[in-house]
Design a protein around this motif. Structure first.
Motif, PDB file in Angstrom:
ATOM      1  N   TYR B  12       8.510   0.394   6.778  1.00 19.69           N
ATOM      2  CA  TYR B  12       8.913   1.197   7.776  1.00 19.69           C
ATOM      3  C   TYR B  12       8.826   0.095   9.055  1.00 19.69           C
ATOM      4  CZ  TYR B  12       7.355   5.369   5.294  1.00 19.69           C
ATOM      5  OH  TYR B  12       7.274   6.166   4.163  1.00 19.69           O
ATOM      6  N   ALA B  18       4.870  -0.638   3.037  1.00 21.97           N
ATOM      7  CA  ALA B  18       4.364   0.467   2.518  1.00 21.97           C
ATOM      8  C   ALA B  18       4.289   0.434   0.961  1.00 21.97           C
ATOM      9  CB  ALA B  18       5.180   1.895   3.059  1.00 21.97           C
ATOM     10  N   PRO B  36      -5.847   5.333  -2.244  1.00 20.89           N
ATOM     11  CA  PRO B  36      -6.483   5.842  -1.085  1.00 20.89           C
ATOM     12  C   PRO B  36      -5.404   6.074   0.062  1.00 20.89           C
ATOM     13  CG  PRO B  36      -6.758   3.250  -1.512  1.00 20.89           C
ATOM     14  CD  PRO B  36      -6.113   3.835  -2.722  1.00 20.89           C
ATOM     15  N   ASN B  37      -5.799   6.447   1.233  1.00 23.98           N
ATOM     16  CA  ASN B  37      -5.012   6.652   2.283  1.00 23.98           C
ATOM     17  C   ASN B  37      -4.142   5.510   2.715  1.00 23.98           C
ATOM     18  OD1 ASN B  37      -7.603   8.624   3.637  1.00 23.98           O
ATOM     19  ND2 ASN B  37      -5.887   9.497   3.021  1.00 23.98           N
ATOM     20  N   GLY B  40       0.592   4.505  -0.187  1.00 27.26           N
ATOM     21  CA  GLY B  40       2.288   4.484  -0.512  1.00 27.26           C
ATOM     22  C   GLY B  40       2.439   5.529  -1.142  1.00 27.26           C
ATOM     23  N   LYS B  41       1.640   6.479  -1.509  1.00 26.86           N
ATOM     24  CA  LYS B  41       1.891   7.626  -2.438  1.00 26.86           C
ATOM     25  C   LYS B  41       2.986   8.431  -1.839  1.00 26.86           C
ATOM     26  CE  LYS B  41      -2.333   9.188  -2.045  1.00 26.86           C
ATOM     27  NZ  LYS B  41      -2.944   8.218  -1.386  1.00 26.86           N
ATOM     28  N   THR B  43       5.064   7.710   0.322  1.00 26.24           N
ATOM     29  CA  THR B  43       6.418   6.899   0.431  1.00 26.24           C
ATOM     30  C   THR B  43       7.034   6.831  -1.088  1.00 26.24           C
ATOM     31  OG1 THR B  43       5.438   5.480   2.009  1.00 26.24           O
ATOM     32  CG2 THR B  43       7.115   4.544   0.936  1.00 26.24           C
ATOM     33  N   GLN B  82       4.214  16.564   1.399  1.00 26.82           N
ATOM     34  CA  GLN B  82       2.629  16.477   1.627  1.00 26.82           C
ATOM     35  C   GLN B  82       2.290  17.571   2.780  1.00 26.82           C
ATOM     36  OE1 GLN B  82       1.142  12.711   2.397  1.00 26.82           O
ATOM     37  NE2 GLN B  82      -0.919  13.664   2.913  1.00 26.82           N
ATOM     38  N   GLU B 160       0.293  15.839  -3.141  1.00 21.47           N
ATOM     39  CA  GLU B 160      -1.229  16.482  -2.755  1.00 21.47           C
ATOM     40  C   GLU B 160      -0.942  18.129  -2.553  1.00 21.47           C
ATOM     41  OE1 GLU B 160      -3.732  14.836   0.217  1.00 21.47           O
ATOM     42  OE2 GLU B 160      -2.712  12.828  -0.065  1.00 21.47           O
TER      43      GLU B 160
END
Ligand code: ATP
Ligand code: MG
Ligand code: ZN
Lengths: 266, 281
Positions: B12, B18, B36-37, B40-41, B43, B82, B160
């Protein structure tokens, strides 16, 4: 009714071979007569029964759309187009009437002071559609924007449809208010081309920026121009013939740019 | 394989990557995406949803190239973002119908049948005439899933979907998602490690935009075999005091430690923790 159905009639009804009048009276009778319904049940082909149930479910479940959507359908807009338009906040009746009211009050207030009424009206009238278009699509204005992005329907088509609808729904009240309160001269419609120019310009800019920000920027530019030409006394300099030709040019160029870069909207 | 991704990169602006050379494959069934936060999930899911375009690497979705056959992919795709937004003034039916129109279902009768089918599938038939603003968060999430099921998509992307749900509702989601995964490819990103253990045939663990693990949940758990123990003292890579007063630790066990059967979570933490140590050292 004194008659009952016989096997032959039931078969012909089940196969859909009866003419409309006879079928209608058979149906009226069926609603009231369990015995004939019983006669029909084994006759009716499965598919036809299912379709019948579907129709009933459709009639019962299919929700009545909101007032704006119903209005659109009334004037001949197809149902899925009406739904795509009805999803935009700036096409809700509350927004449309708020725009018209703002215009109305501005004109009523300014009418007291000679000369300023017309200028105020012409300055404000293009802002209403520009703001409406700015809030009709994009990440900030459309809650389901991200879902829409991943859907196959052309985002460009949605944007154009909504922009056109906003232009119509804001131009009609503005024309009525103008001609009713400010006289019959065509000068009252001098805001139309500026409105088209500003809207199409902000559509082009929304390729890079959030649509609402584009609308704001373009509006500020416009108001600055108006203020600059009206420093001492009310003036229609922004609406001269040269100016109108300029707005037409902006509109045409923006239109060409939009069509050329339509792919970039999705 | 319905999803084949190789060397995918995405940045980005000028900030760090990312996604940084991610490769993985996914087929029919529920595929879990852990990380984890900021791993890149989202993305990745947005790239798979054809909402973003990659900076580098190759992607094949349902046997097609998203760069040239985007529309064809979008027609066979279901996507729950999300942070999905809803037109709160619409009823459940109207909203799902709206998405169905965006999915090019032009015939009204067929479309309405499909809308009723998906609303029914997520158990919202009773509230289909209710305004979305009047629904609870969990119900709203189900509306999100319903729209992702429109048109029987072959690839379903869920970012999520179980975040913020109570345990009972989460159980219902598990049931629903496993049903969806019976005959299509589901890619599910989550922080709920138990969901992965319960649902997924395969897991990919993302870390700093790369795949740190790819395999079955069982294989993931096996990573922590012999490396999870209980002891009176704090030790190892990571350790925390359990309710019984002893420490549960992961890492290389000391002499005399009581080894225990690891959970998937132990393995996941071990995987992330080792990376963190390697990066620091
Ligand atoms: N629109 C954006 N602009 C700039 N940076 C972004 C943007 N979206 C994500 N990032 C950055 O990219 C990285 C990956 O973010 P991403 O949302 O994909 O992570 P994630 O794994 O989904 O995290 P989470 O579990 O918190 O949802 C993060 O460092 C994030 O700050
Ligand atoms: Mg995320
Ligand atoms: Zn009878």
């Amino acid at each position: 009714m004194t008659w009952h159905m016989d096997g032959g009639l039931a078969t012909r009804y089940a196969d859909g071979d009866l003419d409309a009048t006879l079928a209608a009276s058979v149906e009226a009778h069926l609603l009231a007569c369990a015995r004939c319904r019983g006669l029909l049940a084994p006759q009716a082909p499965r598919a036809r029964l299912d379709r019948l149930w579907d129709e009933i479910a459709e009639a019962v479940d299919s929700p009545v759309p909101g007032p704006f959507e119903r209005l659109l359908r009334l004037v001949g807009v197809r149902d899925h187009t009406a739904r795509l338009l009805g999803a935009a906040y700036s096409l809700h009746l509350s927004w449309i009437s708020a725009g018209a009211l703002a215009l109305l009050f501005a004109v009523l207030a300014a009418r007291e002071t000679t000369g300023w009424g017309l200028v105020g009206f012409l300055a404000l009238a293009p802002i209403v559609p520009v703001a409406g278009v700015g809030l009709a699509y994009g990440r900030g204005a459309d809650p389901a924007y991200e879902i829409g992005l991943a859907a196959p329907y052309s985002a460009f088509k949605v944007v154009l449809m909504r922009a056109a609808a906003v232009l119509v729904t804001s131009a009609l009240p503005a024309l009525v208010i103008g001609f009713a309160l400010l006289g019959q001269s065509w000068t009252v419609a001098a805001w139309l081309l500026p409105a088209l120019a500003l809207t199409s310009l902000s559509l082009v800019l929304s390729r890079w920026f959030e649509p609402a920000h584009c609308a704001l920027a373009v509006s500020i530019l416009w108001l600055a121009g108006i203020a600059g030409t009206n420093l001492r006394e009310p003036s229609l300099a922004m609406f001269s013939t040269v100016g109108q030709l300029g707005y037409l040019t902006i509109t045409v160029v923006s239109g060409v740019l939009l069509v050329a870069r339509r792919k970039e909207f999705s | 394989m319905s999803v084949v991704v190789e060397g995918l990169t995405k940045a980005y602006g000028r900030r760090g990557h990312a996604l940084d050379g991610l490769s993985f494959t996914a087929g029919v069934g529920v595929n879990g995406l852990l990380g984890p936060n900021g791993a890149g999930k989202t993305t990745l899911i947005r790239l798979l949803a054809t909402v973003l375009t990659p900076d580098g690497g190759t992607m094949r979705l349902l046997g097609r190239d998203p760069a040239t056959e985007r529309s064809a992919i979008r027609r066979r795709l279901g996507y729950l973002p999300q942070e999905p937004g809803y037109h709160r003034g619409f009823t459940v039916f109207e909203f799902v119908d709206y998405v169905a129109i965006l999915k090019e279902m032009a015939d009204r009768r067929a479309r309405h049948d499909e809308v009723r089918r998906v609303i029914d599938a997520v158990g919202l038939a009773d509230v289909s005439g209710k305004k979305i603003r009047a629904l609870s968060g969990g119900m709203r999430r189900r509306v999100g899933i319903a729209q992702a099921l429109l048109g029987e998509p072959e690839l379903v992307l869920l970012d999520e979907p179980t975040a913020g749900l109570d345990p009972e509702e989460r159980l219902r989601f598990r049931e629903l998602i496993s049903r969806i995964g019976e005959n299509r490819t589901v890619i599910l990103s989550t922080h709920q490690i138990e969901d992965v253990a319960a649902l997924c045939a395969r897991v990919v663990v993302l870390k700093d935009g790369r795949s740190a693990f790819e395999g079955t949940p069982k294989e993931l758990r096996a990573l922590a075999k012999g490396r999870t123990w209980l002891w009176e003292k704090k030790a190892g890579l990571l350790s925390w005091r359990t309710g019984e007063g002893v420490f549960r630790s992961i890492g290389d066990p000391p002499e005399g430690a009581r080894l225990v059967e690891p959970t998937i979570e132990d393995a996941y933490l071990l995987l992330l923790g080792e990376g963190a140590l390697a990066a620091a050292g």
